[in-house]
Design an enzyme around this catalytic site. Structure first.
Site, PDB file in Angstrom:
ATOM      1  N   GLY A  90       0.970  -1.168   0.148  1.00  0.00           N
ATOM      2  CA  GLY A  90       0.069   0.017  -0.156  1.00  0.00           C
ATOM      3  C   GLY A  90       0.853   1.147   0.009  1.00  0.00           C
TER       4      GLY A  90
ATOM      5  N   ASN B 207      -8.091   3.420   8.511  1.00  0.00           N
ATOM      6  CA  ASN B 207      -7.517   2.415   9.225  1.00  0.00           C
ATOM      7  C   ASN B 207      -7.428   2.637  10.703  1.00  0.00           C
ATOM      8  OD1 ASN B 207      -5.764   4.902   7.974  1.00  0.00           O
ATOM      9  ND2 ASN B 207      -4.270   3.563   9.665  1.00  0.00           N
TER      10      ASN B 207
ATOM     11  N   HIS C 286      -1.758  -8.039   2.231  1.00  0.00           N
ATOM     12  CA  HIS C 286      -1.592  -8.401   3.594  1.00  0.00           C
ATOM     13  C   HIS C 286      -2.883  -8.067   4.657  1.00  0.00           C
ATOM     14  CE1 HIS C 286       0.146  -5.066   6.353  1.00  0.00           C
ATOM     15  NE2 HIS C 286       0.562  -4.484   5.193  1.00  0.00           N
TER      16      HIS C 286
ATOM     17  N   THR D 255      11.989  -6.583 -10.524  1.00  0.00           N
ATOM     18  CA  THR D 255      11.653  -8.144 -10.802  1.00  0.00           C
ATOM     19  C   THR D 255      10.390  -8.330 -10.051  1.00  0.00           C
ATOM     20  OG1 THR D 255      13.896  -8.832 -11.323  1.00  0.00           O
ATOM     21  CG2 THR D 255      12.381 -10.686 -10.786  1.00  0.00           C
TER      22      THR D 255
ATOM     23  N   CYS E 266       0.940   1.212  12.259  1.00  0.00           N
ATOM     24  CA  CYS E 266       2.085   1.819  11.433  1.00  0.00           C
ATOM     25  C   CYS E 266       2.742   2.850  11.975  1.00  0.00           C
ATOM     26  CB  CYS E 266       1.625   2.139  10.128  1.00  0.00           C
ATOM     27  SG  CYS E 266       0.540   0.772   9.378  1.00  0.00           S
TER      28      CYS E 266
HETATM   29  N1  PLP Z   1      -2.789   2.843   3.657  1.00  0.00           N
HETATM   30  C1  PLP Z   1      -3.820   2.285   4.749  1.00  0.00           C
HETATM   31  C2  PLP Z   1      -4.962   2.947   4.714  1.00  0.00           C
HETATM   32  C3  PLP Z   1      -3.111   1.425   5.523  1.00  0.00           C
HETATM   33  O1  PLP Z   1      -4.015   1.135   6.628  1.00  0.00           O
HETATM   34  C4  PLP Z   1      -1.844   0.910   5.514  1.00  0.00           C
HETATM   35  C5  PLP Z   1      -1.401   0.023   6.466  1.00  0.00           C
HETATM   36  O2  PLP Z   1      -1.726  -0.052   7.577  1.00  0.00           O
HETATM   37  C6  PLP Z   1      -0.857   1.300   4.390  1.00  0.00           C
HETATM   38  C7  PLP Z   1      -1.714   2.280   3.312  1.00  0.00           C
HETATM   39  C8  PLP Z   1       0.106   0.826   3.902  1.00  0.00           C
HETATM   40  O3  PLP Z   1       0.150  -0.336   3.362  1.00  0.00           O
HETATM   41  P1  PLP Z   1       1.464  -1.286   3.415  1.00  0.00           P
HETATM   42  O4  PLP Z   1       1.586  -1.879   4.617  1.00  0.00           O
HETATM   43  O5  PLP Z   1       1.018  -2.436   2.502  1.00  0.00           O
HETATM   44  O6  PLP Z   1       2.573  -0.547   2.878  1.00  0.00           O
END
Ligand code: PLP
Length: 394
Positions: A71, A151, A201, A237, A325
């Site tokens: 993401g 999120n 994921h 790749t 995150c």
């Molecule tokens: N965007 C949102 C709304 C998310 O909740 C997250 C991860 O928590 C991401 C982007 C980032 O995704 P990734 O972990 O695949 O980099």
């Protein structure tokens, strides 16, 4: 002690069926998809089949799917790729104050490069007002980026309505659907978007793989240079095994989503009402109805969310404070602050996200343990209600 995992918004366990389809591509079918011998062609075929399944799942054409590392990369490619390719048309981007860091930090970076960014406010539920977007558009606006669902608090934004506005204005529209694809219906045409980010994921696929949907005809500059893979839009790749696993995850989601979403809504509502009945001085964050089927986010007065999270962990229950995150430090949630929560309530926030393996007995157990943990922490909190009187400052 059996662990209860309730942090599905941070990541989901890889589905055993997903692991099964990935393994051959880590073992005997290891070819580089760019190679033109049979080993390479085998990998290439698997990637193109996966691309076709993922595209169909979101109503896109095969060539509109570009695989990324997840993401974060999809968000970066969307924002940087669009503004770099369309600089001659303007320098203004519109986003919101509650986006994931992958969008907000990219916008901050672009501001340093001279682009102008408007961060739209949200209401107390975390909803963006499409009228605010209309007012913010100028003749310099080239891109709007608004997430499908948040999120942290699970609020679902009016993306289709926003899509109509951007289309009328002739502005590119990107949405981050990392929390929604595989959980609620997502269709690029119904949403009216030009770019859309996905991460495998979050839907029981492997980590480190995702995709950016790029509508045909969209002008985008690649941000990664090299071998020109993915039709020159994302060099490197391809991760064949993960791409195959990602497609399997979408296939399973397609089968299970309608019943699974209903099951989760009923567990979610059991958890929310249980929490509100058992614990005083607690508040549900996010919209009560327009929210993800698996998201519960509460602010617990007088104690810190991190203390609750760590105490639940000692009892074998994994939850999160705000966004995983960003939970490396004691950073206050920018989402809750943008929704107008006072700093203390933002500190007291707890995110509990349910998923495929969550059961009713688990929810009931969590309710019991959470009630005890909150009582224990409040008993030693200088901010807690003592003798019926609140002593917030003391
Ligand atoms: N965007 C949102 C709304 C998310 O909740 C997250 C991860 O928590 C991401 C982007 C980032 O995704 P990734 O972990 O695949 O980099």
């Amino acid at each position: 002690m059996k662990q209860i995992y309730l942090d599905y918004a941070a990541t989901t366990p890889t589905h055993p069926e997903v692991v099964k389809v990935m393994l051959p591509y880590l073992n005997e079918m290891f070819g580089n998809p760019t190679s033109i011998h049979s080993c390479g062609l085998q990998a290439k075929k698997a990637i193109e089949e996966a691309r076709s399944n993922i595209a169909a799942f979101i109503g896109a054409r095969n060539e509109e799917i570009v695989f990324t590392s997840g993401g974060t990369e999809a968000d970066n490619l969307a924002l940087k790729g669009i503004v770099l390719a369309n600089e001659s048309k303007g320098n203004h981007i519109i986003t919101t104050t509650i986006e994931h860091h992958a969008v907000i930090e990219t916008c901050k970076f672009l501001e340093k490069q001279g682009f102008k960014v408007t961060y739209l406010p949200v209401d107390s539920y975390g909803l963006v007002d499409p009228d605010d977007l209309k007012k913010a558009i100028t003749n310099k606006t080239i891109l709007v980026s608004i997430m499908h669902a948040n999120n942290e608090v699970g609020t679902i934004e009016p993306i289709a309505e926003i899509g109509k506005i951007t289309r009328e204005a002739g502005i590119y529209f990107h949405t981050d659907t990392v929390q929604t694809v595989g959980h609620i219906p997502v269709d690029v045409n119904m949403l009216g978007v030009d770019l859309l980010s996905i991460s495998a994921h979050k839907l029981y696929g492997p980590k480190g793989i995702g995709a950016l949907y790029i509508r045909k005809g969209t002008k985008l500059t690649p941000i990664q240079h090299g071998g020109g893979q993915e039709k020159k839009r994302r060099s490197g790749t391809e991760n064949t095994a993960s791409i195959v696993g990602f497609a399997k995850a979408t296939e399973l989601a397609k089968e299970e989503m309608p019943t699974e979403a209903q099951r989760l809504v009923s567990l979610r509502d059991r958890l929310i009402s249980g929490i509100l009945e058992r614990i005083e001085h607690i508040k549900l964050n996010g919209h009560p109805l327009i929210r993800l089927p698996n998201n519960v986010n509460v602010s617990i007065d007088y104690i810190e969310g991190e203390a609750v999270m760590l105490n639940l962990d000692l009892e074998g229950i994994c939850v999160s404070t705000g966004s995983a995150c960003s939970s490396s430090g004691q950073e206050t949630s920018h989402v809750l602050l943008a929704m107008g929560l006072p700093r203390e309530q933002a500190y007291g926030s707890l995110r509990i996200t349910l998923g495929r393996w969550t059961t009713k007995p688990e929810i009931d157990h969590v309710l019991e343990v959470l009630e005890k943990v909150v009582a224990k922490l409040r008993a030693i909190s200088p901010l807690a209600v003592k003798g019926g009187r609140q002593s917030r400052n003391g």
